[in-house]
Design an enzyme around this catalytic site. Sequence first.
Site, PDB file in Angstrom:
ATOM      1  CG  ASP A 253      -2.324   0.580   0.921  1.00 24.71           C
ATOM      2  OD1 ASP A 253      -2.433   1.252   0.047  1.00 24.71           O
ATOM      3  OD2 ASP A 253      -3.386  -0.127   1.447  1.00 24.71           O
TER       4      ASP A 253
ATOM      5  CG  ASP B  54      -9.949   1.359  -0.522  1.00 25.57           C
ATOM      6  OD1 ASP B  54      -8.878   1.619  -1.154  1.00 25.57           O
ATOM      7  OD2 ASP B  54      -9.799   1.453   0.745  1.00 25.57           O
TER       8      ASP B  54
HETATM    9  C1  GLA Z   1      -6.035   0.981   1.803  1.00 20.74           C
HETATM   10  C2  GLA Z   1      -6.279  -0.108   0.632  1.00 20.74           C
HETATM   11  C3  GLA Z   1      -7.358  -1.020   0.853  1.00 20.74           C
HETATM   12  C4  GLA Z   1      -6.806  -1.675   2.439  1.00 20.74           C
HETATM   13  C5  GLA Z   1      -6.558  -0.588   3.288  1.00 20.74           C
HETATM   14  C6  GLA Z   1      -6.009  -1.204   4.699  1.00 20.74           C
HETATM   15  O1  GLA Z   1      -7.381   1.883   2.034  1.00 20.74           O
HETATM   16  O2  GLA Z   1      -6.712   0.784  -0.574  1.00 20.74           O
HETATM   17  O3  GLA Z   1      -7.472  -1.939  -0.075  1.00 20.74           O
HETATM   18  O4  GLA Z   1      -5.648  -2.472   2.110  1.00 20.74           O
HETATM   19  O5  GLA Z   1      -5.681   0.518   2.883  1.00 20.74           O
HETATM   20  O6  GLA Z   1      -5.555  -0.510   5.673  1.00 20.74           O
END
Ligand code: GLA
Length: 407
Positions: free
Chosen positions: A153, A211
């Site tokens: 990430d 997301d």
């Molecule tokens: C980000 C990513 C998500 C998830 C969260 C975890 O938002 O885009 O897919 O992995 O972090 O904290």
Amino acid sequence: MRKRSFYVFIITYCLFNLKAYAQSGKEVTLASKPPMGWMTWNYFADNINEKDIMEIADAMVTTGMLKAGYNYVLIDDGWQGGRDNKNNIIADPKKFPSGIKALADYVHHKGLKLGIYSDASSLTCAGYTASLHFEEQDAKTFALWGIDYLKYDYCGAPEDVETAKNRYKTMADALRKSGRDIVFGICEWGGRKPWLWAAESGGQLWRTTNDVRDKWKRRAVEEAGEGILDIIDLNSSLAQYAGPGRWNDMDMLVVGLNGKKGPSGDLGGTGCTPVEYQSQMSLWCMLASPLAATNDVRNMSEEVKRILLNPEIISINQDALGKQAVRKINNETWTVFLKPLSNDEYALAILNRSDQARQTSYDFAEFGLNGNYQLKDLWQHKIAGTGKKWKGTVNAHETKVFRLTRK
Ligand code: GLA
């Protein structure tokens, strides 16, 4: 004459060696097909533990998920418990009392693979220990544990694209040096156009958007949080960047979450209808996205199984040619995608974006397909006709998917 044979000898010798060199350096293509699995995040957020994950792994076998191709169990954020006195990253001992290695052994024994999560800064998105400046050490730890996939990430990292390229490359190199084949999933949410550089930085897949939320689409331009249709639209122009070992990742499947509270339930994520979930599955497959289910596999309704386990739809996603569908038509009502498949076949998807059932017809010649085709409806599981066109009704938010075979 003698001189000539000498040169021929030298050239042949060089060519021979060049070929041998090229072959010796040939590596397996990691993720030659879009990875398929199940990811902890949307269902559990960071409330994860080894017991639940083992139960999910069991269920992946008993429900037929593994058989259908979902072979990764992907641990997302929240597993970390800091570093030990040698700076080795460790799992939270309360959540994972047996440790990640034991969990990897458990899932491997079932024929599954294990994925884990970290971040290119000091802390992850949910505030846990991350890998910046510990890339080689963490990659070695992951390899020792038997990890097969790393989602990496970008929370807490600088905005600029150069830093992103470098930080991802540093981890990709560390993974390559670790001695284990570990698929590398880049997750910087598309802001720096990773389709242009992420493969070069060592990624086999890269998230292209923020997301996903458990909703069909944004209800208003100012509503934050992408729904299924928003993500489809954002990915429609990226077909040229996808191929074996390099995938546009449209984020997790929300099929079966039904508006569950949690990461995909905020920002308007109140849930979708079965038809909308079926459209997500259809178009994630058409667009050759990695498929990460996030529902509770231990309690799947027949409806959710019908959608997630449809072998004919999955075969479109996993087709050996590895092409992402190209968008052929896009207007207020219709979005049509065409995906070239191996053996000279095609998949055709017709999405009705409007809120009413509508009739339509398409000549395949509009899409550059001349000749007669047999159409198999991959949701009805039956032949829908043979010829040069299709005519029929598509329900609101429904996606018809056909496999076209030349006749
Ligand atoms: C980000 C990513 C998500 C998830 C969260 C975890 O938002 O885009 O897919 O992995 O972090 O904290």
